[in-house]
Design an enzyme around this catalytic site. Structure first.
Site, PDB file in Angstrom:
ATOM      1  CB  CYS A   1      69.441  86.933  74.296  1.00 19.72           C
ATOM      2  SG  CYS A   1      70.286  87.996  73.167  1.00 19.72           S
TER       3      CYS A   1
ATOM      4  CB  CYS B   1      73.321  89.747  76.472  1.00 23.95           C
ATOM      5  SG  CYS B   1      74.736  89.766  75.419  1.00 23.95           S
TER       6      CYS B   1
END
Lengths: 403, 127
Positions: B104, B35
């Site tokens: 995130c 990510c």
């Protein structure tokens, strides 16, 4: 504080000559080029035509006459995105052939347009027709399309093949001449997005053999909001904007005269400087890569080492994240981009880097340096001198860095 | 307009409490490199309070700033108080984050909770 701009693949500084040439058309020379029966309209009409010739000459179209009523092959648009949209939509809408071939490393302006055409049912007139089919060709680890893949993907119903001339993120240059020839064997149109190559390397539409070519003024020291689509004579393309009949009734709308004039001058400057400039930038990029790779461990070059744009370098840094690198370099007065500037609103890593097989975690740690006419050897030395310290700081903070 | 607030820029440019607590009482690791964001928070607990806290982060400007801010908010708090620190309170303390960074890159509070849970597990306090 230093201010070293190394994001020229995003946009460039308009050349002073460009700005100077534009100014009268933002003021007293305001006439509408479509008003051809009086002075101020005739002046701007002639200025647009002169720019059309300048743009044409840069890409090997040398037969544009002084008379705006004669046929031509250079059509002004608002930029690369519009040109890409027009090429694809114009080639398939209201046409019986409904198959599009493109590649995984195209700009979003092509990929999103292809995706839209895949989903849409076409225009109101031919709503009965089914949506387009789209084939996306892969690229190898250097970013090159394999001509054999194209050969296999072509069908009788392929309307258009669109492959970028050089990629905006990694700079790899595609074998357009070969790809266009293969495409023509099967009777499809060939389009290339040459936004990153026009003005930087020689581009000749006749040598390349393309039917359609997109370009953008602000990528080579021209103004923003202006571009062009080259449409080879005899190519059947639907109008993009309907209205007042401008651009041979294919792209209506009052001309952006100042932008057009500015783009014309930028083309002339690019032609004059291109050869020496490409050589100079290529050498600076090698100096930059050598300097960084000598001083910073565990870095890798993305893209093709040879067949690439002279002024673009894409580097992957292990154990560091791109946006953090970008921001710590900005603190030192150096502007670069992480992945692609177009994806900065997005948190997904660059589709181009993924397409060449870079892993997701690696793509996040990639930085693009893109040089221009304005970049000096001192600028490059400054980056070589400052970047190792910034990288070291980021890596000392990083949870994945095992230095 | 700047993408990041002045507070985010301050914490990004001068991150607080970078590193790892030696022989930590609790360690929490969240996120993953796929990510683009991953962080590790380590804590030393004395008399039920967070006496020392450090972070290591791989990530963007927001990831680094939220890590830094989280360590500042948690330092000196009791572990129950520290458990009340959330992603939202970290973002608020930084005068907000861009919307695309809220998910995130704003993991540090989770990292803190993971470190506290690790401490509780090791010291038999349950969760």
């Amino acid at each position: 504080m230093k201010n070293i701009y190394l994001d020229n693949a995003a946009t460039t500084r308009p050349a002073p000559e460009v700005v100077e040439a534009m100014l009268p058309y933002l003021g007293e020379l305001f006439g509408n080029p479509s008003s051809k029966y009086y002075g101020v309209g005739q002046i701007t009409r002639a200025a647009v035509q002169k720019a059309r010739q300048q743009v044409g000459r840069l890409i090997g179209v040398n037969n544009i006459s002084d008379n705006p009523d004669d046929p031509y092959e250079i059509y002004f648009t608002s930029g690369g995105t519009e040109s890409d949209n027009w090429a694809l939509k114009g080639a398939v809408m209201c046409k019986s052939k409904k198959h599009i071939i493109t590649s995984a490393f195209e700009h979003h302006a092509v990929l999103e347009t292809a995706e839209m055409l895949e989903k849409s049912l076409g225009c109101n007139v031919c709503a009965k027709q089914t949506a387009c089919e789209v084939t996306i060709l892969p690229v190898d680890s250097t970013g090159l399309v394999n001509p054999d893949d194209l050969r296999k993907a072509l069908r009788d119903e392929t309307a258009i093949v669109s492959i970028m001339h050089a990629n905006n993120e990694i700079g790899t240059i595609q074998p357009i001449k070969e790809l266009a020839a293969i495409t023509h064997e099967r009777g499809a149109l060939f389009h290339t997005d040459a936004v990153q190559t026009v003005g930087k390397i020689p581009v000749d539409v006749n040598d390349l053999g393309v039917d359609l070519l997109s370009m953008s003024g602000h990528k080579f020291h021209g103004p923003k909001g202006i571009g062009a689509l080259y449409i080879r004579k005899g190519t059947r393309l639907d109008p993009f904007l309907n209205g007042g009949g401008q651009e041979r009734a294919l792209r209506a709308g009052t001309h952006n005269v100042a932008g057009i004039v500015g783009m014309g001058v930028a083309c002339e400057l690019a032609m004059k400087n291109m050869e020496a400039e490409a050589k100079r930038e290529r050498a600076l990029v090698e100096t930059l890569w050598q300097g960084l790779s000598d001083r910073i461990p565990k870095i890798h070059r993305n893209g093709h080492p040879e067949i690439r744009l002279p002024g673009t370098l894409n580097v992957r840094f292990e154990g560091a994240e791109g946006e953090a690198i970008l921001m710590y370099m900005d603190m030192m007065g150096v502007q670069v981009s992480s992945g692609s500037a177009c994806s900065t609103g997005d948190i997904k890593p660059s589709h181009v880097l993924l397409a060449i097989g870079v892993k997701q975690e690696e793509a996040h740690g990639s930085i693009r340096f893109s040089l221009s006419h304005d970049t000096t050897a001192e600028d490059i030395q400054y980056v070589i001198d400052t970047m190792p310290k910034q990288l070291d700081m980021i890596r000392q903070m990083s949870v994945t860095w095992k230095g | 307009m700047n993408t990041y607030s002045d507070k985010v820029m301050d914490h990004f440019q001068n991150p607080r409490n970078v590193g790892e607590v030696e022989n930590a009482d609790g360690v929490g690791e969240v996120g993953n490199p796929t990510c683009g964001d991953m962080m590790r928070i380590s804590i030393r607990v004395k008399e039920n309070r967070i006496d020392e806290i450090k972070f290591k982060t791989l990530g963007c400007g927001a990831a680094i700033a939220t890590s830094s801010m989280t360590t500042e908010l948690a330092k000196g708090k009791t572990i129950d108080e520290a458990m009340q620190i959330t992603r939202a309170s970290v973002a608020e303390a930084l005068d907000g984050l861009p919307p695309e960074k809220m998910h995130c890159s704003n993991l540090a509070a989770d990292g803190l909770h993971a470190a506290i849970n690790d401490y509780r597990k090791k010291h038999g306090a349950g969760e």
